[in-house]
Design an enzyme around this catalytic site. Structure first.
Site, mmCIF file in Angstrom:
data_model
loop_
_atom_site.group_PDB
_atom_site.id
_atom_site.type_symbol
_atom_site.label_atom_id
_atom_site.label_comp_id
_atom_site.label_asym_id
_atom_site.label_seq_id
_atom_site.Cartn_x
_atom_site.Cartn_y
_atom_site.Cartn_z
ATOM 1 N N ARG A 47 18.400 -0.692 9.876
ATOM 2 C CA ARG A 47 18.605 -0.132 10.995
ATOM 3 C C ARG A 47 17.452 -0.450 12.064
ATOM 4 O O ARG A 47 17.770 -0.693 13.494
ATOM 5 C CB ARG A 47 18.128 1.596 10.789
ATOM 6 C CG ARG A 47 19.458 2.089 10.301
ATOM 7 C CD ARG A 47 19.248 3.594 10.111
ATOM 8 N NE ARG A 47 18.309 4.230 9.230
ATOM 9 C CZ ARG A 47 18.705 4.532 7.954
ATOM 10 N NH1 ARG A 47 19.858 4.660 7.531
ATOM 11 N NH2 ARG A 47 17.619 4.837 7.124
ATOM 12 N N PHE A 107 31.441 4.464 10.556
ATOM 13 C CA PHE A 107 31.142 5.103 9.427
ATOM 14 C C PHE A 107 29.415 5.786 9.863
ATOM 15 O O PHE A 107 28.739 5.468 8.866
ATOM 16 C CB PHE A 107 30.985 4.342 8.191
ATOM 17 C CG PHE A 107 32.561 3.856 7.838
ATOM 18 C CD1 PHE A 107 33.456 4.326 7.429
ATOM 19 C CD2 PHE A 107 32.504 2.379 8.320
ATOM 20 C CE1 PHE A 107 34.661 4.067 7.007
ATOM 21 C CE2 PHE A 107 33.999 1.828 7.822
ATOM 22 C CZ PHE A 107 35.016 2.667 7.285
ATOM 23 N N ASP A 167 32.874 8.602 12.968
ATOM 24 C CA ASP A 167 32.746 9.125 11.576
ATOM 25 C C ASP A 167 33.852 10.226 11.504
ATOM 26 O O ASP A 167 34.409 10.821 12.509
ATOM 27 C CB ASP A 167 31.629 9.877 11.319
ATOM 28 C CG ASP A 167 31.160 9.801 9.701
ATOM 29 O OD1 ASP A 167 30.561 8.819 9.281
ATOM 30 O OD2 ASP A 167 31.731 10.895 9.218
ATOM 31 N N SER A 168 34.422 10.314 10.284
ATOM 32 C CA SER A 168 35.476 11.071 9.964
ATOM 33 C C SER A 168 34.906 12.826 9.725
ATOM 34 O O SER A 168 35.672 13.775 9.665
ATOM 35 C CB SER A 168 36.393 11.047 8.746
ATOM 36 O OG SER A 168 35.559 10.845 7.536
ATOM 37 N N ASP A 170 29.446 0.122 8.230
ATOM 38 C CA ASP A 170 28.584 0.471 6.932
ATOM 39 C C ASP A 170 29.319 1.515 6.121
ATOM 40 O O ASP A 170 29.194 2.615 6.458
ATOM 41 C CB ASP A 170 27.184 1.106 7.417
ATOM 42 C CG ASP A 170 26.426 1.622 6.150
ATOM 43 O OD1 ASP A 170 26.431 1.112 5.306
ATOM 44 O OD2 ASP A 170 25.520 2.350 6.350
ATOM 45 N N CYS A 230 28.261 -1.379 -0.127
ATOM 46 C CA CYS A 230 27.402 -0.813 -1.075
ATOM 47 C C CYS A 230 27.817 -0.589 -2.470
ATOM 48 O O CYS A 230 27.422 0.084 -3.337
ATOM 49 C CB CYS A 230 26.737 0.703 -0.753
ATOM 50 S SG CYS A 230 28.196 1.903 -0.352
#
Length: 395
Positions: free
Chosen positions: A210, A226, A248-249, A299, A339
Site C-alpha cells: 500500500r 477488490f 468491491d462487491s 488484489d 494470495c
C-alpha cells in the site's frame, strides 16, 4: 507420552526441519492420544526427533512444536515463544512504530496454527490447529504478558479449522473491546472491524505494498479492484492521485471505506469514487465504456486455497489481468496480486505474462511484491509464501 513412529524414508522433510507430518508418513502411533496432545516423534531407527501436536482428524497428522529433544511443551514454552515473536517485531525498524502488526505468524514463528495480530491495544488471535487449540490459555497469557494489551479477541472461524475437526470459536478472551477501533498506517487512519471483518479484521500483509502504491500514485488516475475497506485507495489519495475509482462487491466494506476517508481530512474526498459491483463484470463494463487508467490495483480474494484448485484459479487470474492490461494507459502500471497458496510465484508470473500477450501489450516487471516483514517465511516452510505480486509497467 505417546509416540508417532515415522515410516522409513519419510523422515527426510523432518531432517530439513519442515514441521508437518502427513498421515502417509506415519508408521504407527504408540500410546493413547487425544486431539492436540503432545507426542514424541520417533524416526525409523527409534531415535527421538522432537515433539509435535497430534491431530487425528487432519491429513497433517502432527505439527512439530520443537526439534529440541530436551524441550518440554508446557505453559512456559508458549509464553516464551510468544515473547520472542513480539520482541522480533519490536526490533524491526519498519514495524516498531506501526499500530497494526502481525505478532505471531504460525510455522514461521515456531507456533503452527497460531496467528496473532495487534491493532493498537487489541490483539486478535486465530487458532487453526488442534495443538494450538489445546494450548489456548497459555498462548493468551503469553500475548498479554508480552504486549500489555487491553483486550484479546478470538477469530478462530476460518474454514481450515474444519480440517482439524474443530468448530469455529469467536469472542473476547481477555479484557474488553473498544466501541471503535482504528490504526494509523503510515499516516493514514483506518478502521478495523475485528468482530466482523475479513481475516482478523484487516490485511496487514499488504502494508508495504500500500505504501508503494502511494509512492507510485502521484498525478495518476487509479483503479482499485477488490478494494475492501479502501487501504490501497486511501494511500493512493495520500500520494496525490488525480482520481481513485474503487470497486468491491461488499456494501458494508465500501461504507467503512468511505468512513475511512472521513477519518483522514487531509485527503481530497472529491477525488474518490466508490462502486459496489462484481469486479469481473465491472472490468468488462469499463472496457466497453472506453475507460483508461494510469495505475490499477488487482488484489482479489483467494481463488485457489490448494493446488487442486489451481486450474480454475488460473483462469480467474488470467481474466482479471487481461482486462487490467487492456484498461491501462501507455506507461501505466498494473499492481497485481495472488494470495492463493495453490498458485506459486512462477505460475502466477506465467499467468500475468500470458494476459499481457493476449492484451497485446509489452510489459515489464518493475517490482516484485510480497508480504510485509511481520509475515516472515520460514526457510524450511516455503508453503508460507502465500502472497505474491508483480508491478508491471506497459508501453
Amino acid at each position: 507420552m505417546a509416540e508417532i513412529i515415522i515410516k522409513a524414508g519419510k523422515e527426510r522433510s523432518l531432517m530439513r526441519r519442515h514441521p508437518w507430518i502427513f498421515a502417509g508418513s506415519v508408521e504407527r502411533v504408540a500410546g493413547r492420544t487425544k486431539p492436540g496432545d503432545t507426542v514424541d516423534v520417533i524416526n525409523p531407527r527409534g531415535e527421538l526427533i522432537g515433539r509435535a501436536a497430534f491431530s487425528p482428524a487432519s491429513q497433517i497428522r502432527a505439527r512439530m512444536w520443537t526439534f529440541d529433544t530436551e524441550q518440554s511443551i508446557d505453559h512456559a514454552f508458549f509464553k516464551r515463544k510468544a515473547a520472542e515473536s513480539v520482541a522480533r517485531r519490536a526490533r524491526h525498524p519498519a514495524l516498531s512504530a506501526q499500530d497494526g502488526v502481525r505478532l505471531i505468524h504460525g510455522e514461521s514463528d515456531g507456533l503452527p496454527g497460531v496467528i496473532a495480530d495487534r491493532y493498537g491495544k487489541v490483539v486478535v488471535l486465530q487458532l487453526t490447529s488442534a495443538g494450538a487449540e489445546k494450548w489456548r490459555d497459555a498462548i493468551v497469557a503469553g500475548l498479554v504478558q508480552a504486549t500489555g494489551c487491553d483486550a484479546v479477541y478470538e477469530r478462530s472461524d476460518s474454514d481450515v479449522r474444519g480440517r482439524e475437526g474443530l468448530e469455529p470459536r469467536v469472542g473476547v478472551l481477555h479484557g474488553e473491546l473498544p466501541a471503535d477501533l482504528s490504526i494509523d498506517e503510515n499516516g493514514i487512519r483506518m478502521l478495523v472491524d475485528v468482530v466482523g471483518g475479513h481475516k482478523t479484521g484487516f490485511y496487514l500483509d499488504q502494508r508495504d505494498n500500500r505504501l508503494l502504491t502511494r509512492q507510485l500514485a502521484s498525478a495518476r488516475s487509479v483503479l482499485n479492484c477488490f478494494c475492501y475497506t479502501g487501504g490501497f485507495s486511501l494511500q493512493a489519495l495520500a500520494g496525490g492521485a488525480t482520481s481513485v475509482l474503487s470497486i468491491d462487491s461488499s456494501a458494508p466494506a465500501l461504507t467503512t471505506a468511505q468512513r475511512n476517508v472521513e477519518l483522514n481530512p487531509q485527503l481530497d474526498a472529491t477525488r474518490a469514487q466508490w462502486w459496489e459491483a462484481d469486479v469481473f463484470e465491472a472490468l468488462r463494463t469499463l472496457r466497453t465504456e472506453g475507460r483508461k487508467f494510469d495505475l490499477i490495483v488487482l488484489d482479489p480474494p483467494k481463488f485457489a486455497p490448494s493446488a487442486s484448485h489451481a486450474d480454475r484459479a488460473a483462469r480467474a487470474y488470467k481474466d482479471i489481468n487481461l482486462h487490467g492490461f487492456r484498461l491501462l494507459n501507455p506507461g501505466g502500471i498494473l499492481m497485481t496480486y495472488s494470495c492463493s497458496g495453490g498458485i506459486g510465484q512462477e505460475l502466477f508470473q506465467s499467468i500475468v505474462a500470458g494476459a499481457a500477450v493476449d492484451a497485446g501489450v509489452d510489459a515489464r516487471i518493475i517490482h516484485r511484491l510480497a508480504a510485509a516483514p511481520d509475515h516472515p517465511i520460514g526457510l524450511a516452510v516455503p508453503e508460507g509464501e502465500y502472497l505474491k505480486g508483480l508491478a508491471c509497467q506497459v508501453g
